[in-house]
Motif scaffolding. Structure first.
Motif, PDB file in Angstrom:
ATOM      1  N   VAL A 203     -91.193 -13.141  28.299  1.00 35.82           N
ATOM      2  CA  VAL A 203     -91.736 -11.847  28.705  1.00 35.82           C
ATOM      3  C   VAL A 203     -90.641 -10.855  29.078  1.00 35.82           C
ATOM      4  CG1 VAL A 203     -93.190 -10.677  30.399  1.00 35.82           C
ATOM      5  CG2 VAL A 203     -93.891 -12.881  29.487  1.00 35.82           C
ATOM      6  N   SER A 204     -89.678 -11.281  29.892  1.00 35.04           N
ATOM      7  CA  SER A 204     -88.687 -10.332  30.404  1.00 35.04           C
ATOM      8  C   SER A 204     -87.426 -10.250  29.555  1.00 35.04           C
ATOM      9  CB  SER A 204     -88.316 -10.680  31.848  1.00 35.04           C
ATOM     10  OG  SER A 204     -87.625 -11.907  31.898  1.00 35.04           O
ATOM     11  N   THR A 205     -87.399 -10.960  28.423  1.00 34.34           N
ATOM     12  CA  THR A 205     -86.226 -10.883  27.535  1.00 34.34           C
ATOM     13  C   THR A 205     -86.608 -10.248  26.201  1.00 34.34           C
ATOM     14  OG1 THR A 205     -86.670 -13.186  26.878  1.00 34.34           O
ATOM     15  CG2 THR A 205     -84.978 -12.816  28.565  1.00 34.34           C
ATOM     16  N   THR A 206     -87.332 -10.983  25.390  1.00 41.41           N
ATOM     17  CA  THR A 206     -87.681 -10.483  24.054  1.00 41.41           C
ATOM     18  C   THR A 206     -89.105  -9.949  23.951  1.00 41.41           C
ATOM     19  OG1 THR A 206     -88.465 -12.644  23.319  1.00 41.41           O
ATOM     20  CG2 THR A 206     -86.119 -12.173  23.033  1.00 41.41           C
ATOM     21  N   GLY A 207     -89.927 -10.267  24.931  1.00 33.80           N
ATOM     22  CA  GLY A 207     -91.328  -9.860  24.844  1.00 33.80           C
ATOM     23  C   GLY A 207     -92.114 -10.657  23.836  1.00 33.80           C
ATOM     24  N   THR A 208     -91.543 -11.778  23.369  1.00 34.66           N
ATOM     25  CA  THR A 208     -92.213 -12.660  22.416  1.00 34.66           C
ATOM     26  C   THR A 208     -92.215 -14.075  22.952  1.00 34.66           C
ATOM     27  OG1 THR A 208     -90.175 -13.223  21.241  1.00 34.66           O
ATOM     28  CG2 THR A 208     -91.349 -11.265  20.494  1.00 34.66           C
ATOM     29  N   ALA A 209     -92.992 -14.934  22.304  1.00 33.90           N
ATOM     30  CA  ALA A 209     -93.043 -16.331  22.744  1.00 33.90           C
ATOM     31  C   ALA A 209     -91.748 -17.062  22.432  1.00 33.90           C
ATOM     32  CB  ALA A 209     -94.212 -17.050  22.076  1.00 33.90           C
ATOM     33  N   GLY A 210     -91.084 -16.717  21.328  1.00 38.75           N
ATOM     34  CA  GLY A 210     -89.845 -17.374  20.951  1.00 38.75           C
ATOM     35  C   GLY A 210     -90.084 -18.716  20.283  1.00 38.75           C
ATOM     36  N   GLN A 211     -88.975 -19.373  19.921  1.00 42.01           N
ATOM     37  CA  GLN A 211     -89.039 -20.676  19.260  1.00 42.01           C
ATOM     38  C   GLN A 211     -88.108 -21.660  19.961  1.00 42.01           C
ATOM     39  OE1 GLN A 211     -88.015 -19.355  15.251  1.00 42.01           O
ATOM     40  NE2 GLN A 211     -90.147 -19.604  14.622  1.00 42.01           N
ATOM     41  N   LEU A 212     -88.434 -22.935  19.826  1.00 42.72           N
ATOM     42  CA  LEU A 212     -87.696 -23.984  20.512  1.00 42.72           C
ATOM     43  C   LEU A 212     -86.326 -24.196  19.885  1.00 42.72           C
ATOM     44  CD1 LEU A 212     -89.036 -27.242  21.935  1.00 42.72           C
ATOM     45  CD2 LEU A 212     -87.112 -27.386  20.366  1.00 42.72           C
ATOM     46  N   ARG A 213     -85.313 -24.348  20.745  1.00 41.61           N
ATOM     47  CA  ARG A 213     -83.942 -24.644  20.320  1.00 41.61           C
ATOM     48  C   ARG A 213     -83.454 -25.852  21.115  1.00 41.61           C
ATOM     49  NH1 ARG A 213     -84.619 -21.915  15.867  1.00 41.61           N
ATOM     50  NH2 ARG A 213     -85.127 -19.710  16.260  1.00 41.61           N
ATOM     51  N   MET A 214     -82.788 -26.765  20.442  1.00 43.15           N
ATOM     52  CA  MET A 214     -82.339 -27.985  21.120  1.00 43.15           C
ATOM     53  C   MET A 214     -81.045 -28.505  20.531  1.00 43.15           C
ATOM     54  SD  MET A 214     -84.420 -31.556  21.795  1.00 43.15           S
ATOM     55  CE  MET A 214     -84.628 -31.963  20.050  1.00 43.15           C
ATOM     56  N   GLN A 215     -80.142 -28.956  21.409  1.00 35.39           N
ATOM     57  CA  GLN A 215     -78.939 -29.677  21.006  1.00 35.39           C
ATOM     58  C   GLN A 215     -79.234 -31.164  21.211  1.00 35.39           C
ATOM     59  OE1 GLN A 215     -75.180 -28.017  22.524  1.00 35.39           O
ATOM     60  NE2 GLN A 215     -76.306 -26.174  23.134  1.00 35.39           N
ATOM     61  N   GLY A 216     -79.822 -31.759  20.200  1.00 33.93           N
ATOM     62  CA  GLY A 216     -80.387 -33.093  20.317  1.00 33.93           C
ATOM     63  C   GLY A 216     -79.438 -34.176  20.796  1.00 33.93           C
ATOM     64  N   ASN A 217     -78.213 -34.183  20.281  1.00 35.92           N
ATOM     65  CA  ASN A 217     -77.269 -35.243  20.648  1.00 35.92           C
ATOM     66  C   ASN A 217     -76.929 -35.200  22.136  1.00 35.92           C
ATOM     67  OD1 ASN A 217     -77.153 -36.214  18.046  1.00 35.92           O
ATOM     68  ND2 ASN A 217     -75.342 -35.036  17.487  1.00 35.92           N
ATOM     69  N   LEU A 218     -76.737 -33.982  22.657  1.00 33.38           N
ATOM     70  CA  LEU A 218     -76.404 -33.853  24.073  1.00 33.38           C
ATOM     71  C   LEU A 218     -77.596 -34.176  24.958  1.00 33.38           C
ATOM     72  CD1 LEU A 218     -74.161 -30.646  24.035  1.00 33.38           C
ATOM     73  CD2 LEU A 218     -73.449 -33.022  24.296  1.00 33.38           C
TER      74      LEU A 218
END
Length: 324
Positions: A203-218
């Motif tokens: 809400v307070s950054t892009t105004g969108t829901a966004g998408q999941l991001r992950m650094q799986g190994n870490l």
């Protein structure tokens, strides 16, 4: 005497649409074999168009109430864990409250991503112990299919949708580790690791829901170490040891993480409830889903010691020890 929070009913709901690993094969450079080998996931459920987190949660809630033999007005409150609410506000819990026709009590959401149900369970237990409530419905519900980047094969094959719920009831115990109910909890967060697992919108950054991001190994490295440590801490608080554990009901993120954590705790895989193959990673819903499935199968016996533990974005992680 000590007030304990005892699970008297469990329930779950999975959307009708089942998505096998093969569904991804003509959309991404991946295969059923690749997904199974790296995650242990074979299929997952996706919510139908128009089907929301509150819809899944309400269905799981009804199932838990039915199993407990209660009506919605027997409850004092609802605590719901989710990272995928229907709306920015109101809380999904209030929508479940309305959906159940519950005309009294409180309802609020907890957001700790995949660790959300553990945090919600600990909060509900604290309220019961403090005498603020006698019966609380605790729910984990997610529609993670709505925040996936379908071009990222490292994440989109992992997640599914679903909901699970438990009914907690205040009962008197002697105050020792032989009591039924929740015996201890251990909650942790470290915001320095936000970049390892997050959603790139809000809400307070892009105004969108966004998408999941992950650094799986870490995330994997942190998960195994932190999950084993939080379980050990919670067991010590409860006055128990790992050799007294009857069941580990972990967050169902990845079969390799689950196996490595169980090994670090000295538990054979036969003592681990596994649903990841059929559900995928349902975030805050995964532990209550697993509890409800195992309960329905009659796997838990009165007096069994159960460890639940999870780690999610934040990073946030924790565990709850309970006696069935």
């Amino acid at each position: 005497m000590t007030r304990r929070s005892v699970i008297i009913g469990t329930g779950h709901y999975l959307p009708e649409r089942v998505v096998e690993n093969s569904w991804f094969e003509d959309k991404l450079e991946t295969s059923d074999e690749w997904i199974r080998a790296r995650t242990g996931i074979e299929r997952r459920h996706f919510a139908a168009e128009g089907q929301t987190t509150s819809n899944l949660a309400t269905r799981a809630a009804r199932a838990a109430l039915d199993r407990a033999g209660l009506t919605p007005d027997d409850l004092d409150g609802i605590v719901l864990a989710t990272s995928t609410p229907d709306f920015t506000f109101p809380a999904v819990a209030t929508m479940v409250q309305a959906g159940l026709g519950m005309s009294r009590g409180f309802a609020f959401d907890v957001q700790a991503v995949c660790a959300g149900f553990v945090f919600a369970l600990a909060n509900a237990d604290a309220m019961i112990r403090a005498g603020q409530a006698d019966r609380v419905l605790v729910i984990g519900a997610e529609t993670f299919s709505r925040i996936m980047d379908w071009t990222d094969r490292s994440t989109c094959v992992l997640f599914g949708d679903g909901a699970g719920a438990v009914v907690l009831e205040a009962q008197e115990g002697a105050g020792g580790s032989d009591d039924r109910g929740i015996l201890s909890s251990d909650l942790n967060s470290d915001g320095r690791y936000r970049e390892l697992l997050y959603v790139d919108g809000g809400v307070s950054t892009t105004g969108t829901a966004g998408q999941l991001r992950m650094q799986g190994n870490l995330v994997f490295r942190h998960a195994v170490d932190k999950l084993a440590k939080t379980a050990h801490t919670a067991l010590t608080k409860a006055g128990l040891s790992a050799d007294q554990v009857d069941w580990l009901v972990p967050h169902q993120a990845n079969l390799r993480i689950i196996g490595a954590t169980a090994q670090k705790m000295g538990l054979p895989i036969e003592k681990v409830v596994l649903t990841v193959a059929d559900h995928g990673n349902t975030s805050a819903a995964s532990i209550p889903l697993a509890l409800a499935v195992a309960d329905a199968e009659g796997r838990f016996k009165p007096g069994d010691v159960i460890v639940t533990e999870a780690i999610g974005g934040g990073l946030s992680w924790g565990s709850v020890i309970l006696r069935w």
